[in-house]
Design an enzyme around this catalytic site. Structure first.
Site, PDB file in Angstrom:
ATOM      1  N   HIS A 188       1.087  -1.243   0.046  1.00 51.74           N
ATOM      2  CA  HIS A 188      -0.073   0.198  -0.068  1.00 51.74           C
ATOM      3  C   HIS A 188       0.936   1.201  -0.059  1.00 51.74           C
ATOM      4  O   HIS A 188       2.132   1.130   0.260  1.00 51.74           O
ATOM      5  CB  HIS A 188      -0.758  -0.152   1.370  1.00 51.74           C
ATOM      6  CG  HIS A 188      -1.851   0.906   1.329  1.00 51.74           C
ATOM      7  ND1 HIS A 188      -1.598   2.351   1.994  1.00 51.74           N
ATOM      8  CD2 HIS A 188      -3.224   0.720   1.119  1.00 51.74           C
ATOM      9  CE1 HIS A 188      -2.624   2.998   1.857  1.00 51.74           C
ATOM     10  NE2 HIS A 188      -3.625   2.006   1.800  1.00 51.74           N
TER      11      HIS A 188
ATOM     12  N   ASP B 299       3.044  -4.815   8.274  1.00 47.84           N
ATOM     13  CA  ASP B 299       1.803  -3.851   8.098  1.00 47.84           C
ATOM     14  C   ASP B 299       0.727  -4.937   8.031  1.00 47.84           C
ATOM     15  O   ASP B 299       0.516  -5.547   6.943  1.00 47.84           O
ATOM     16  CB  ASP B 299       1.977  -3.078   6.706  1.00 47.84           C
ATOM     17  CG  ASP B 299       0.637  -2.243   6.083  1.00 47.84           C
ATOM     18  OD1 ASP B 299      -0.258  -2.596   6.853  1.00 47.84           O
ATOM     19  OD2 ASP B 299       0.547  -1.690   5.173  1.00 47.84           O
TER      20      ASP B 299
ATOM     21  N   GLN C  73      -4.425  -5.111   6.790  1.00 45.14           N
ATOM     22  CA  GLN C  73      -5.551  -6.144   6.131  1.00 45.14           C
ATOM     23  C   GLN C  73      -5.540  -7.456   7.173  1.00 45.14           C
ATOM     24  O   GLN C  73      -6.304  -8.367   6.241  1.00 45.14           O
ATOM     25  CB  GLN C  73      -5.199  -6.144   4.720  1.00 45.14           C
ATOM     26  CG  GLN C  73      -5.237  -4.890   3.919  1.00 45.14           C
ATOM     27  CD  GLN C  73      -6.993  -4.437   3.819  1.00 45.14           C
ATOM     28  OE1 GLN C  73      -7.674  -5.346   4.093  1.00 45.14           O
ATOM     29  NE2 GLN C  73      -7.060  -3.185   3.721  1.00 45.14           N
TER      30      GLN C  73
ATOM     31  N   LYS D   7     -10.002  -1.038  10.680  1.00 42.94           N
ATOM     32  CA  LYS D   7     -10.236  -1.994   9.547  1.00 42.94           C
ATOM     33  C   LYS D   7     -10.603  -3.301  10.460  1.00 42.94           C
ATOM     34  O   LYS D   7     -10.774  -4.239  10.047  1.00 42.94           O
ATOM     35  CB  LYS D   7      -8.620  -2.390   9.185  1.00 42.94           C
ATOM     36  CG  LYS D   7      -8.259  -1.232   8.542  1.00 42.94           C
ATOM     37  CD  LYS D   7      -8.397  -1.418   7.001  1.00 42.94           C
ATOM     38  CE  LYS D   7      -7.458  -0.283   6.452  1.00 42.94           C
ATOM     39  NZ  LYS D   7      -8.032   0.258   5.129  1.00 42.94           N
TER      40      LYS D   7
ATOM     41  N   CYS E 128      -4.780   2.449  -3.746  1.00 41.22           N
ATOM     42  CA  CYS E 128      -3.602   2.997  -3.072  1.00 41.22           C
ATOM     43  C   CYS E 128      -2.390   1.936  -3.410  1.00 41.22           C
ATOM     44  O   CYS E 128      -1.474   1.958  -2.371  1.00 41.22           O
ATOM     45  CB  CYS E 128      -3.639   3.393  -1.529  1.00 41.22           C
ATOM     46  SG  CYS E 128      -4.785   4.661  -1.228  1.00 41.22           S
TER      47      CYS E 128
END
Ligand code: PLP
Length: 406
Positions: free
Chosen positions: A123, A200, A203, A226, A364
């Site tokens: 991202h 990261d 998600q 999220k 993104c």
């Protein structure tokens, strides 16, 4: 399926409405998730009953708010199995967590001529902060390439690293494609050369059980919104040894021990990295959201979402000329696709007219779109409150849209 979907849906009032005179089908969960009533109620309770600034308060409300704020930190610690609560830093979201590390880790550990590694699947939030830091410190950004099927070329990681590699920063799950990256292998390869790893987890956090001690990862970032919590709150987990060495990211109240015009000494962890008044209500909301997820069970959630993804992948192939990205790899419930030469934006706009919310564009992740030489995709992303009936509505609507547009 081990949970009662009708009961779950009742917890999410936003799902029960019509958009453009059709029942809302919300398939934009990778962008943000909806919030259960326990979360919105916790926010209302905080603002109606004990809104107050935290720490150093001598009065009742301040103590109540401080307790709730610090209890949430302990809960988040357990949720990702961090060793210490002070390794949990509150931020605004994944973006801020990554920026914090990019600024602070670089300042302490990266010199001119060093390099760090990201991947082709990132991202923009896990690209741009590193580019900025590399520019500031005259370091080099190296990129682990991807394959046509949406996976990473893991075999190239070892060769990308050398004795000047200071960090590997990679997403746990790709937001554009859903790819679940082989993070255990990535960490093991990086650690074999004593290189720390940042994951990261934006998600991953709502789909996959994360155990930072078992992973032995140095940094793990995620956003509350999220994972069914409010916007404006995020987490940076960092190993105590590294966080202790890193300088503060921002200056202000809370992050200091003592201030004079001659010299300031900094507070201990986690406060050193939490300058200013934090988003107390949102922290409390995040606590409630994680409790909600924990109650359902991440294994149950993943199994149910896998069923949804399998069903949607099968049904969407009824549509002529559909191209599904990352179809045959291990992934979360993300269906990224194109139909013939139809622009993804047009599909998204017409689906919206039928009450169906999907995301279109580059998500993104422009480098992924460049890799495939496409302007973007249509992305339907599912959560545990979605149903096969909604997928049927989506497929029938998509058939109509394609008829209109082709
Ligand atoms: N990383 C990934 C993989 C994401 O999907 C996102 C958001 O979509 C981010 C980072 C940035 O998250 P936020 O905007 O909540 O800071």
């Amino acid at each position: 399926m081990n949970f009662d979907i009708e009961k779950i849906r009742k917890d999410f009032p936003i799902l029960h409405q019509e958009i453009n005179k059709r029942p809302l089908v919300y398939f934009d969960n990778a962008a943000t998730t909806q919030k259960p009533s326990v979360v919105t109620q916790a926010l209302a309770d905080y603002y109606n009953q004990y809104n107050s600034n935290i720490h150093r308060g001598v009065h009742y409300l301040s103590n109540m708010a401080t307790d709730a704020f610090e209890n949430a930190r302990k809960y988040i610690q357990l949720f990702i199995n961090a060793k210490n609560a002070h390794e949990i830093i509150y931020t605004k979201g994944t973006t801020e967590s990554i920026n914090l590390v990019a600024y602070s880790f670089f300042k302490r550990f990266v010199k001119s001529g060093d390099n760090i590694i990201i991947s082709a699947l990132e991202h923009h939030s896990n690209i741009v902060p590193w580019q900025m830091a590399c520019e500031n410190h005259k370091a080099q950004l190296r990129v682990l390439p991807m394959n046509e099927n949406g996976s990473l070329q893991l075999e190239k990681l070892n060769d990308l690293m050398d004795d000047k590699t200071r960090l590997v920063a990679i997403n746990h799950v790709s937001n554009a494609l859903g790819t679940i990256n082989p993070i255990k292998e990535i960490i093991s390869i990086a650690h074999s050369k004593n290189v720390p790893v940042l994951l990261d987890g934006a998600q991953a956090i709502s789909h996959i059980k994360v155990d930072v001690q078992e992973l032995d990862v140095e940094f793990y970032c995620f956003s509350g919104h999220k994972v069914f919590a409010p916007m404006g709150i995020g987490i940076l987990y960092g190993k105590e040894s590294l966080l202790n060495e890193m300088p503060p990211y921002q200056g202000g109240g809370e992050m200091i021990k003592e201030v004079s015009f001659e010299k300031t000494t900094y507070n201990e962890l986690p406060f050193k990295f939490e300058a200013g008044t934090p988003s107390v209500g949102d922290v409390i909301g995040l606590h409630k959201a994680l409790e909600y997820v924990q109650k359902l069970g991440l294994e149950n959630i993943a199994a149910y979402e896998d069923e949804l993804l399998e069903y949607a992948t099968k049904r969407i192939q009824e549509i002529q000329d559909v191209r599904i990205f990352a179809k045959d790899i291990s992934k979360t419930a993300v269906l990224s696709f194109l139909v013939g030469k139809i622009h993804p934006y047009d599909i998204g706009v017409l689906l919206d007219k039928m009450g169906i919310a999907v995301r279109t564009g580059h998500h993104c992740t422009q480098p992924i779109m460049d890799f495939y030489k496409i302007p973007g995709t249509v992305r339907a992303s599912f959560a545990f409150y979605n149903t096969k009936q909604e997928i049927d509505l989506f497929i029938e609507a998509l058939k109509k849209v394609c008829q209109i547009l082709s």
